[in-house]
Write a protein that holds these residues in place. Sequence first.
Motif, short mmCIF file in Angstrom:
data_model
loop_
_atom_site.label_atom_id
_atom_site.label_comp_id
_atom_site.label_asym_id
_atom_site.label_seq_id
_atom_site.Cartn_x
_atom_site.Cartn_y
_atom_site.Cartn_z
N GLN A 194 0.83 -1.20 0.00
CA GLN A 194 0.00 0.00 0.00
C GLN A 194 0.87 1.25 0.00
O GLN A 194 0.63 2.21 -0.72
CB GLN A 194 -0.91 -0.02 1.25
CG GLN A 194 -1.93 1.12 1.30
CD GLN A 194 -2.97 0.98 0.18
OE1 GLN A 194 -3.47 -0.11 -0.08
NE2 GLN A 194 -3.25 2.08 -0.50
N ASP A 198 2.30 1.73 -3.37
CA ASP A 198 1.25 2.21 -4.28
C ASP A 198 1.02 3.70 -4.09
O ASP A 198 0.92 4.46 -5.04
CB ASP A 198 -0.07 1.47 -4.00
CG ASP A 198 -0.11 0.14 -4.74
OD1 ASP A 198 0.85 -0.12 -5.49
OD2 ASP A 198 -1.08 -0.62 -4.54
N ASP A 199 0.91 4.10 -2.82
CA ASP A 199 0.63 5.51 -2.52
C ASP A 199 1.77 6.39 -3.01
O ASP A 199 1.55 7.47 -3.53
CB ASP A 199 0.45 5.71 -1.00
CG ASP A 199 -0.83 5.05 -0.52
OD1 ASP A 199 -1.65 4.65 -1.39
OD2 ASP A 199 -1.02 4.94 0.70
N GLU A 200 2.99 5.90 -2.83
CA GLU A 200 4.15 6.66 -3.28
C GLU A 200 4.08 6.91 -4.78
O GLU A 200 4.33 8.00 -5.26
CB GLU A 200 5.44 5.88 -2.99
CG GLU A 200 5.81 5.86 -1.53
CD GLU A 200 6.59 7.10 -1.12
OE1 GLU A 200 7.76 7.20 -1.50
OE2 GLU A 200 6.00 7.96 -0.44
N LYS A 259 1.44 6.75 -6.70
CA LYS A 259 0.22 7.43 -7.15
C LYS A 259 0.23 8.91 -6.77
O LYS A 259 -0.53 9.70 -7.29
CB LYS A 259 -0.99 6.74 -6.52
CG LYS A 259 -2.24 6.87 -7.37
CD LYS A 259 -3.30 5.83 -7.05
CE LYS A 259 -3.81 5.83 -5.66
NZ LYS A 259 -4.91 4.93 -5.41
N ASN A 283 -0.62 11.78 -4.04
CA ASN A 283 -1.52 11.93 -2.91
C ASN A 283 -2.88 11.32 -3.24
O ASN A 283 -3.65 11.89 -4.00
CB ASN A 283 -1.66 13.42 -2.58
CG ASN A 283 -2.46 13.62 -1.33
OD1 ASN A 283 -2.57 12.72 -0.50
ND2 ASN A 283 -3.04 14.80 -1.20
N PRO A 284 -3.16 10.16 -2.70
CA PRO A 284 -4.41 9.51 -3.10
C PRO A 284 -5.61 10.12 -2.38
O PRO A 284 -5.53 10.48 -1.23
CB PRO A 284 -4.20 8.07 -2.63
CG PRO A 284 -3.27 8.18 -1.47
CD PRO A 284 -2.48 9.44 -1.62
N GLU A 285 -6.66 10.24 -3.08
CA GLU A 285 -7.88 10.76 -2.45
C GLU A 285 -9.03 9.90 -2.94
O GLU A 285 -9.02 9.42 -4.06
CB GLU A 285 -8.09 12.22 -2.86
CG GLU A 285 -8.87 12.97 -1.81
CD GLU A 285 -8.83 14.49 -2.09
OE1 GLU A 285 -9.64 15.18 -1.50
OE2 GLU A 285 -8.00 14.93 -2.89
#
Length: 1019
Positions: free
Chosen positions: A592, A595-597, A599, A601-603
């Motif tokens: 996760q 992935d966040d890195e 992507k 800033n995931p919202e």
Amino acid sequence: MDFLGIWLHAELELLPPAMRSGSPLTQAQEHAASGHSSFPGPAPFLTLHQSAPGAAPTPSTVGSSASHIGRTAPQGTRDPDRARADDFINQYPADSPSPSPPPLNQPPLEQHELGDIKIEYHPRSGRPPQVKPFEEFMRQNALASASAARHEPWAPGFRTRIEFEFADFSLLPPNGVPLCFILYSDKTHLSSFGSQKGYPIMARLANLPSAIRNSNGFGGGQVVGFLPVVEDENEEGKPSFTAHKRVVWHECFWIILEFLAKVGKLGELYKCGDDILRLLFPIILILAADYEEQAVMALIRGLQGVAPCPVCLVPAEEQSVLGMEPLYPLRDAETSQRLVTETANTTNVAREAVLQPLGLRPIQNVFWKIPYCDVYSALSFDRLHAYHSGLFRHHLFDKFQKTVTDMGRATIVQVNKQFDLVPRWRNLDHFAEVAKVTFADGGKYEAISKVLVPATYNIMSQHPDTRGYRLLRCIRKYNILDIHAGLRVYTDERKESHCRALLEYSDVLPDYQEVHPEKNWNFLKAHTHQHVPMDIMEKGITANYNTKIFEKLHQPVKAAYQNRTNFKNIEKQLARIDHEALVADHIRAHIQFLDDELKGNPEDEDEVPTYRFHHIYLGARAKATFSAVEAAGTIFPAFRARLQEYLPYIVPIEAFPAGHWIIQLHPNDTITVCSYLKVDYESKDTWEIQTDRLRCNPRFFGAPRYDCVIFKMDEHDYRFAQLKLLFVFTWQGVRYPMAFVEPYEIIAGRRSEVDCDFGLCRTYKKDKDSEELSYDLHFWLGAETSQDKAGTAAYKTVELDDPSKDLGGKPVQYCEVQGYKSPRFFSYFPHFICLRGGVTSGFHHVSSPPANNTRRLYRISAIQVPGHAAPHLQIREVPANRSSVAQGDVYVLDMGGRVWQFNMRGSKGKVRLKAAEFVQSLVSEREGQCEPTVYDGGGDGAGVFLSELGLDGVPWANEPTARSETTLFHLSDATGDVTFERKGRSLCAQNSAKARLMSTLPLIQPLLPCLGASQRLYM
Ligand SMILES: [Zn+2]
């Protein structure tokens, strides 16, 4: 913006005093509420964000924090709390990271260099304070507690028992760190069928940030073992069997704690996640459990014992007695251990004589073997079981339901109906048939407790059976206690208010007992909340030990039992499954993170809003024409016209079409209507950034939903309102986000007894169809009026208010004196022009066309009226000579054939606009016989204008004259005789100025004989 949120009864106590006291309504608000379209004053619009980036300041943004919802306010004295909030929000531009919250109750650390951290130790440690650069902090010396805030369980304050115990940790070796465990255990049925029970022990780590620690994900709660479930139907209830179960429990718990006890003394070297090697000293900081389990942990004799509280020695018969501080001696582990050990080899009788009065069992407690652990102070208040599904569910709400049932069918129906009418709100359960609720989880009861008082107080206050009303008063006091127990940040002031609330709660109980004597209030859950303030001061807020967060962890255990075991010897299988799940979580967390890195800033995709204006987001948009909006319902009469009136307050003067003073809107012009508002705001509770989501939607899941807001009129005036339309108006490429709100009125004057009893601030929405009209009578006195004319005005006013006439008694009378007119009076007029006239020529015709040698000078100024964000504009004729000119205003010099406008430097755009409108009206009256010219203070033509008035430069503003002492008089005929009484000095500047004039004006004499039977004149 930080007040944005629905009013639940609960939040009221936290509101500023300004919101709790009513203020008289102004005509403007009444108009706004009743939907008058002809109303000239400010319409009930809110500018969500007032200046677009790069746009020039508009009249309405001057002196205000641009990113607030609400109208602008003058700069004046700021309440420090508010000021901090404003500064805080102002320094929160679109793309900067959130600043850290301000320090709580602690004095700021003495900063040597930016980033340095000062570490202070307990005086007993004998260690001098140290200052560390940030990079070295925690790397050489690990005791970090100096920076911890009180909402962390290990926060030091060095004033309580446990804080003192913690001070021992300052003697730890340089890289030693306390590792604080929060433990929980409870039996649970593993399946809805069958009798299989599990007895998991769960742990959380208090050192982790609360968001991680209190979650159910990675870093959150973890099963650390299972206790055996000892049951035997034939033996149940026998003292020897109970003792056997307790011994088994403590012996088994030892298997889990043994390791902690071993390393507790010397510490365990461990490489932490940040690659730093630390010596960890595990301690048990908190034990979370319901009462039955707490009794097992504390080894007390439970509810049957003479001292049923696991924390203190309250006698069984005095459990409902509450005090500011605990009233009975607290248990302490050392004494209990000594007594149990000393009596172990004596006779039964001798042992009972010592242990029975303390409610202790003659069994060795496992927690006594753990270093730095006092089991009694580790046991913590369980808000879920003690309050929501305890005191409230089984006592207060249970009695409420029974009382309603006794009141009969009609009352039941009404209660259900009013509960159903409570507006839907995010994270608040809705109940259509509350009288029937019999089994629900603690969260549902919590929701009921929040809305019970506002939803039913009117039914109970009118019912002849006073049980309901008295019970509701107890519930209201319980609500206040629950609010305090649920606070996310606890300060000394909040603690004090919490202790006061305890006393208030115990004060209202006898009143209810009077009408319901058979109800016994002497039970443990009526007592345990006595320890909440102490618990919070010692171990942080109750969210750290609420069993609610642990009960959620039962779910995966049950699922594992059902799906992955063979139902035999389940503990080993469950432990293995749980370990596998932990490993899976660990891997998943890494993926996760990656992935966040990648992507950014995931919202949440669903929530990506379409517009963003600093901390405000508007979403779910649709274009609509003005005619469509107006046709949508009666709530928007003349919406377009009202918006047109409001636009000059927010659109910069440069953006107006050349030669026009209004932005003409057409029925087919469009706005973007939004039905979703997301707002980041600073919480009054935690002082952290929080997010609220509001709806303004005619069809939200099939039903209309218009959320309520609290908005800021000016620095001190907060209002309740309902969002009626959220929209974005676009003009010359600049977007102006706005809200159309319907304000609620606060009932002015003295609060009713019911409101005082419940601490309610009652608001109402003006009924548009109400036939009852209110009347205001104003008589206006010019500054140069004569005594007889003033007297006549007063006479006429009283005559209109004659009790024998139609309006008899209904109107409220106002005396308006030039220069001191009330905001209400101003609100009736689009322009207010005072022309010169006076005593000798009171009836001269000012509207006749002026001769060419006329010289009339008008001053156009903006005056701030309390309760109105936008300033009122005033046009006043002044003597046409140099003495009348001062900086900051706009002047119009009328010379018959020529009309000159002179904009002083620093004059406001709105004032200039108004002056131009006025010039336009003068010129158009004269049908081309007149020529207008505009001069600017800094421009070439300034000298022309000034020399016309005999000036060679712009004079400086006059020094404000010192305020003279003002006196307030009270004139009344309440006693039968007319009395004129000095009431001391007036506090309000505006009123006092008026009072000063009134007390010197000669009009008092002619007025006195005219006072009717029930009239009072306050000045
Ligand atoms: Zn107690």
